[in-house]
Design a protein around this motif. Structure first.
Motif, short mmCIF file in Angstrom:
data_model
loop_
_atom_site.label_atom_id
_atom_site.label_comp_id
_atom_site.label_asym_id
_atom_site.label_seq_id
_atom_site.Cartn_x
_atom_site.Cartn_y
_atom_site.Cartn_z
N ASP A 26 -9.48 9.05 7.05
CA ASP A 26 -8.90 9.97 6.08
C ASP A 26 -7.46 9.52 5.81
O ASP A 26 -6.98 8.54 6.35
N LYS A 27 -6.77 10.27 4.95
CA LYS A 27 -5.41 9.85 4.55
C LYS A 27 -4.43 9.88 5.72
O LYS A 27 -3.54 9.04 5.81
N VAL A 28 -4.58 10.86 6.62
CA VAL A 28 -3.66 10.97 7.75
C VAL A 28 -3.80 9.78 8.69
O VAL A 28 -2.81 9.15 9.09
N ARG A 29 -5.03 9.45 9.07
CA ARG A 29 -5.24 8.28 9.93
C ARG A 29 -4.96 7.00 9.17
O ARG A 29 -4.47 6.01 9.74
N GLY A 30 -5.28 6.99 7.88
CA GLY A 30 -5.05 5.79 7.07
C GLY A 30 -3.58 5.43 7.01
O GLY A 30 -3.20 4.25 7.06
N LEU A 31 -2.71 6.45 6.92
CA LEU A 31 -1.27 6.20 6.90
C LEU A 31 -0.84 5.57 8.22
O LEU A 31 -0.01 4.65 8.24
N ALA A 32 -1.39 6.04 9.32
CA ALA A 32 -1.02 5.51 10.64
C ALA A 32 -1.46 4.05 10.78
O ALA A 32 -0.73 3.22 11.33
N VAL A 33 -2.66 3.71 10.28
CA VAL A 33 -3.19 2.36 10.44
C VAL A 33 -2.49 1.37 9.52
O VAL A 33 -2.08 0.29 9.94
N PHE A 34 -2.31 1.76 8.25
CA PHE A 34 -1.86 0.78 7.25
C PHE A 34 -0.35 0.82 6.97
O PHE A 34 0.17 -0.09 6.33
N ALA A 35 0.35 1.87 7.40
CA ALA A 35 1.76 2.00 7.05
C ALA A 35 2.71 1.51 8.14
O ALA A 35 3.90 1.37 7.88
N SER A 36 2.20 1.25 9.33
CA SER A 36 3.11 0.91 10.43
C SER A 36 3.90 -0.36 10.15
O SER A 36 5.08 -0.45 10.50
N ASP A 37 3.29 -1.35 9.49
CA ASP A 37 4.00 -2.59 9.17
C ASP A 37 5.16 -2.32 8.23
O ASP A 37 6.30 -2.74 8.47
N ALA A 38 4.89 -1.61 7.14
CA ALA A 38 5.94 -1.33 6.15
C ALA A 38 7.03 -0.44 6.74
O ALA A 38 8.22 -0.71 6.57
N LEU A 39 6.64 0.62 7.45
CA LEU A 39 7.63 1.56 7.98
C LEU A 39 8.49 0.92 9.06
O LEU A 39 9.68 1.23 9.18
#
Length: 480
Positions: A26-39
């Motif tokens: 879902d969007k919440v888990r998706g942000l954790a998986v895919f955003a860590s590099d950018a953040l």
């Protein structure tokens, strides 16, 4: 105990193929998986700008916020481009599929080579950076950086081998903890600034200038801008991993991309502005984030330690973005016959296990070659991703040109998507075209300024990988 028993203990029981839809994010888990590099790039992007500006003396540090604004504008352009991409290509692939459909197969192979190289370097750089944070706090660990980095890579790989949903759950808490701590730190910093109690860095590191300049030149500012654009690495991850999301995939990936860009842009601007206010000094001995945090909280207490710990964890977790996307992209390339077919096979936990293992092995080799040194690895970083940015946005610009030639209601089927008439095609084409020019300029500045430091390796490696892809493809054609 047999090999299969060990596999079940560490990776888990096999999943039936029918469970694949339940393993999506879902969007919440998706942000954790895919955003860590950018953040995670907010931990070092501002510092990279300051390191370049230091050549003109401390007086040049006043430009850091203005350069950050320009980078956030570029971030917005790239985000809009990829938001359009995830809707146009809900089956994933990102730059590879976009370029293959609109610019041709050979350009697509260049994009794939650039992205696969960048994902490998993402693992090596982010893990090395996270280990460097640990070694800064505990100097006794310094000689063991390659060993610790190897262990961290194997740990992240193991979590990903257990399945997409499990990796999303495992990484969600640290990601949101980092976001909470950084927003809290920046918020307290602005409050103290408004109330006049912020002050400057106490006992800042000594400013070290290797190649001093007498004036602030346009090339220096452009060089600093290109170094700061490391903050954009990871933006493309969501377009490559669209298939990992629950339905509707395109909409959920697009919303997650906007969330990620907003968080990244807000933190980056806040950190850059406050860094200028406290007169932080770029240093190899104490990071800008450390100077900022201890100045805001006035000590090295629990909030300082919490922020630094969150930063170290997110840097290590940034590798997970590559582990999420490298296997998917390699599977797409393998499906087209340019990599061994085994990269397109899912393992017992419905993940592309061979891609995960290959990424781990290559990244570990790099870690040992460069002794887990971020300084030595950084020059290799980001060229590939900006090459893929340029090719992807050029492909999207051509896509909109094709869309503009269609009649209302008319459709044109491509391998990766379907073209439909869009009345706003000209505006979208201008946005993607402008983004392609901007990212191409940044890529060329990177190649020129970092060439002697090791960028030449990437400039040789990319065409070498393309040659390998073509050789594998010809081998399959000969067998057929």
């Amino acid at each position: 105990m047999e090999l299969g028993d060990f596999k079940r203990i560490f990776i888990g029981e096999p999943f039936p193929t029918s469970r694949e839809s339940h393993e999506r994010l879902d969007k919440v888990r998706g942000l954790a998986v895919f955003a860590s590099d950018a953040l995670s790039s907010t931990a070092y992007a501002t510092q990279e700008i300051l390191f370049i500006l230091a050549a003109a003396g401390a007086g040049a540090f006043g430009y850091v916020f203005y350069i950050s604004i320009a980078i956030v504008v570029l971030l917005m352009i790239v985000t809009i481009s990829y938001e359009q991409t995830v809707h146009a290509y809900p089956n994933g692939g990102g730059a590879y599929i976009v370029v293959r459909d609109n610019l041709g197969e050979y350009f697509a192979l260049v994009a794939a080579a650039a992205l696969l190289t960048d994902y490998i370097l993402t693992v090596a750089v982010s893990i090395s950076s996270g280990v460097a944070q640990m070694a800064s706090a505990f100097p006794a660990l310094l000689p063991y950086r390659p060993h610790i980095a190897t262990f961290m890579i194997l740990l992240v790989a193991l979590i990903n081998l257990r399945g997409v949903k499990e990796s999303g759950t495992a990484f969600a808490i640290p990601t949101y903890f980092f976001i909470l701590m950084m927003f809290t730190t920046v918020g307290v910093g602005f409050f103290r600034l408004i109330t006049g109690s912020l002050g400057s860095v106490v006992d800042p590191p000594e400013l070290e200038i290797e190649h001093a300049l007498t004036a602030i030149t346009p090339f220096l500012l452009l060089h600093a801008f290109s170094s700061g654009t490391a903050a954009l690495t990871g933006i493309e991850a969501l377009s490559d991993g669209t298939t990992a999301f629950t339905e509707p995939r395109g909409r959920n990936a697009g919303i997650t991309l906007i969330w990620m860009a907003f968080i990244l842009g807000s933190l980056f601007l806040g950190i850059s502005f406050l860094t200028g206010q406290i007169h932080a000094i770029p240093s190899e001995f104490e990071t800008v984030i450390s100077q900022l945090t201890r100045t805001i909280y006035g000590n090295r207490g629990i909030f300082y330690l919490g922020t630094i710990a969150a930063t170290a964890v997110i840097l290590i977790m940034a590798a997970n973005t590559a582990f999420a996307d490298f296997p998917r992209l390699s599977a797409l390339v393998a499906a087209d016959g340019f990599l061994p077919r085994s990269f397109n096979f899912r393992g017992s936990r419905l993940v592309f296990s061979n891609g995960i293992i290959a990424l781990s092995v290559i990244a570990i080799i790099l870690i040992w070659i460069f002794n887990a040194s971020v300084t030595r690895l950084i020059p290799l970083y980001a060229i590939g991703v900006f090459l893929s940015f340029s090719l992807s946005q050029s492909g999207m610009a051509r896509r909109w040109r094709r869309v503009g030639r269609l009649k209302p209601g008319e459709e044109l089927k491509q391998r990766g998507s379907v073209l439909k008439f869009d009345s706003k095609w000209s505006l979208k084409m201008i946005i993607n075209g402008f983004g392609a020019v901007c990212t191409a300029v940044v890529m060329m500045v990177f190649a020129i300024t970092k060439f002697k430091d090791g960028a030449w390796i990437v400039l040789i490696l990319t065409p070498s990988l393309v040659a390998m892809f073509i050789s594998i493809h010809r081998h399959y054609q000969d067998l057929a």
